[in-house]
Design an enzyme around this catalytic site. Structure first.
Site, mmCIF file in Angstrom:
data_model
loop_
_atom_site.group_PDB
_atom_site.id
_atom_site.type_symbol
_atom_site.label_atom_id
_atom_site.label_comp_id
_atom_site.label_asym_id
_atom_site.label_seq_id
_atom_site.Cartn_x
_atom_site.Cartn_y
_atom_site.Cartn_z
ATOM 1 N N ASN A 1 55.746 25.935 31.942
ATOM 2 C CA ASN A 1 55.694 26.637 33.218
ATOM 3 C C ASN A 1 56.216 28.079 33.132
ATOM 4 O OD1 ASN A 1 54.530 24.780 35.075
ATOM 5 N ND2 ASN A 1 56.387 23.538 34.938
ATOM 6 N N GLY A 2 57.355 28.251 32.465
ATOM 7 C CA GLY A 2 57.933 29.597 32.332
ATOM 8 C C GLY A 2 56.971 30.532 31.621
ATOM 9 N N ASP B 1 58.290 17.631 28.933
ATOM 10 C CA ASP B 1 58.725 17.132 30.244
ATOM 11 C C ASP B 1 57.563 16.681 31.131
ATOM 12 O OD1 ASP B 1 61.199 17.889 29.404
ATOM 13 O OD2 ASP B 1 61.315 19.697 30.624
ATOM 14 N N ARG C 1 63.005 31.671 24.422
ATOM 15 C CA ARG C 1 63.033 31.752 25.883
ATOM 16 C C ARG C 1 63.477 33.172 26.232
ATOM 17 N NH1 ARG C 1 62.741 26.426 27.288
ATOM 18 N NH2 ARG C 1 63.798 24.913 25.964
#
Lengths: 405, 405
Positions: free
Chosen positions: A116-117, A146, A87
């Site tokens: 999404n990120g 998710d 991340r």
């Protein structure tokens, strides 16, 4: 001699694609990678970005030699992201640097597999390439446990995580029932952040009224202490035990999110179950314990959904075909073309649309109608498998106290 | 008319057996029950004791009608104890009461499926029956996830739990490797109380030096902070991440057991991983998180060991045969008759011996020679299944930093 010349010319002519994986891994993120690589390996020069955007920023790239391609392909059924994920939040300068780097290296195609990120970041790189006038083909391949990516019916990775949550909730329910004279309440904490898809999957296999879960707390709705207490109390008084499933992202209706810690400037959730455990222990005269399902939800390879793994592979392979067809700035999405008979087709959606759309929460029509949700969910998680017997035996199965003769 | 007479006479003549399940359930404790019931159902009158010794003390017994027998038999592949289990400590008065009850009910045979605590209790009932001059046939059928029952090579339930721990540790290792740029250390907490068999199984599938677990803490040896720190530091510096597996029953070498809470007067362990997490976070500049494997270890039906399930059934069926052969005051045990080719035979061991022998810890020759242990373990947990690829690709797989042209 002519062979050599041909090789040189081919090398100049062949397009170069860089592939990365980013965000939390799933059980099937490597299947998507393998689908993509197999589709491209004969026509493109492939490079692998290590450790997600971190690797792209720091130019940590591995050439796709025959040996490396072979090694990557071995990971089709292996959990985790074999290229390394992560991340990493890029600064604007770093994004500029990335495009300079891609130019210098003559990388024509950039693909990231992520959530999404990852799509947001990919969109930024895409915009920067356009700004610099560099012709870069950009493709996003979705993955998430998710299920919070918009514009796709569901995303690879979710089905396997949901299958794990559904099966483990059922098994824990039968386990707790055995021990109801010793302990009465079990809190199960699932992943899910802001979206309740995974948490709601916990009830998918429930076939008998007595069986858990007896209460499900989704992040889309604030958690009412009163409702929780009522549901647990009612289940314990009727059946002797209760299973409550809570999403890590749940908020009490008093408004604060619990169990949040910060890792590398990113809030990492987890711990709501301990708080719920404490609350119920204080309120009820019962033994309460909690199980956090943890990282197993995203990597437990022994209970992967076969449907999910196939779709993950297909997502990658489709991305590869679209690269050949010169698609760019799109995300590969799954559309359900036949509800009743479960058929899917892949559809390109503008990367920009996905990137700016935020998280896809569970819609009210599923939250308020779990049966509808479970019908939708069934083909994604391989259906229900073996049916468990009734918890209480039928036809005279009431427990009977033997009296003196 | 003659039929009726025959039925009455048969009913008077047929022996009556009462069967209970006690202690923490396993994924295969019902397989043992079904093996026993199928062996006895045509020749004995069966009664089922509900919720372990609690049910026996409070005369909570369910008649084995055809419907109930059918219902029980449906549980062969279902986790949890379908009769209800529990942890009930009987007083001396209650034991006397039990024997009075068995006499009154003309119950001739008493069978319990359980662990060390169950065998101790069964032995007490056996002694009391002898003291009262009541001819009671008593059989113990072992089950445990901890593998801490003496006189048996291993006990049903352990193989499935060990398989879950081994598979999940490998998957979590591949998961963490993906995220090593984001977090570096994962602590995995297993069950195991005083015996390390289950915890040690975490390393069974490790095939590559880089792969976790990089450190295993067994309850048989006090946990040295220095050794833990060295192992984790060394793995992080070599591979970028570290997996440490700790048993819930581990003691720091300073001597106190951690994470102990009391439920119904019984210490319930759990929480050592949080303490280890805190310690490592303080000592090292890395991100540390922990996963407690929880109750899944004893009930995760989707990853049951087929060998374990077969042996669980066989244990029950053997108990049934020995009842017919008038064995009493014995425990059914598994003996390995051929090491190389894995063959087993069932052997009766005096209940008294098992009851007084305490917990079976892991022997030094296994603790000090994991390879020997894993060879012993292999047939019990279905071997190693699919082999995962190397974590780092071979032959030119070193990561390569691309420089300017």
């Amino acid at each position: 001699m002519s062979n050599e010349l041909f090789l040189i010319r081919r090398d100049l002519w062949v397009k170069r694609v860089a592939i990365g994986q980013a965000g939390g891994p799933t059980s099937v993120i490597n299947a998507t990678l393998v689908g993509l690589v197999k589709e491209l390996m004969n026509d493109y020069k492939i490079s692998f970005i290590l450790n997600g955007y971190d690797g792209l920023v720091h130019e940590d790239i591995m050439e796709g030699t025959n040996e490396i391609i072979k090694w990557v392909v071995q990971h089709e059924h292996i959990p985790g992201a074999c290229l390394g994920s992560g991340r990493y939040l890029m600064s604007e300068n770093e994004i500029t640097g990335i495009v300079n780097f891609l130019k210098r290296e003559n990388i024509n195609v950039l693909v990231f597999i992520g959530g999404n990120g990852t799509m947001e970041a990919l969109h930024k790189v895409d915009l920067e390439a356009t700004r610099q006038g560099y012709e870069l083909q950009v493709i996003g391949l979705p993955k998430t446990v998710d299920n919070d990516i918009n514009y796709t019916d569901h995303a690879p990775g979710f089905g396997s995580a949901a299958k794990y949550v559904a099966h483990t909730t059922r098994d824990l329910s039968y386990d707790l029932r055995s021990m109801k004279n010793f302990e009465q309440v079990r809190i199960i904490e699932t992943m899910g952040r802001n979206a309740g898809w995974l948490t709601a999957a916990s009830g998918f296999l429930k076939k008998h009224e007595e069986e858990g879960p007896h209460f499900i707390a989704l992040p889309e709705r604030q958690l009412s202490k009163e409702k929780l207490l009522d549901a647990v109390e009612s289940a314990v008084s009727r059946h002797g035990y209760a299973i409550a499933v809570v999403s890590e992202g749940v908020l009490w209706d008093e408004g604060h999110q619990v169990g949040k810690t910060i890792i590398n400037n990113r809030p990492v959730l987890g711990g709501i179950s301990t708080e719920v455990e404490k609350f119920l222990s204080e309120q009820l005269n019962v033994e309460v314990r909690s199980d956090i399902l943890g990282m197993n939800q995203r990597c437990f390879s022994s209970l992967v959904s076969e449907a999910d793994k196939k779709e993950a592979y297909l997502t990658g392979a489709t991305g590869g075909r679209w690269i050949k067809q010169e698609f760019s700035s799109v995300v590969v999405t799954i559309q359900r073309s036949d509800e009743a008979d479960y058929k899917i087709q892949m559809k390109p959606i503008a990367l920009k649309d996905v990137a700016v759309s935020g998280e896809r929460l569970m819609p009210d029509y599923f939250i308020d109608n779990p049966k509808k949700y479970y019908k939708w969910l069934s083909p994604i998680i391989d259906g229900s498998g073996i049916t468990y017997p009734n918890l209480s035996p039928k036809n005279g199965g009431e427990k009977k106290k033997l009296r003196n003769n």
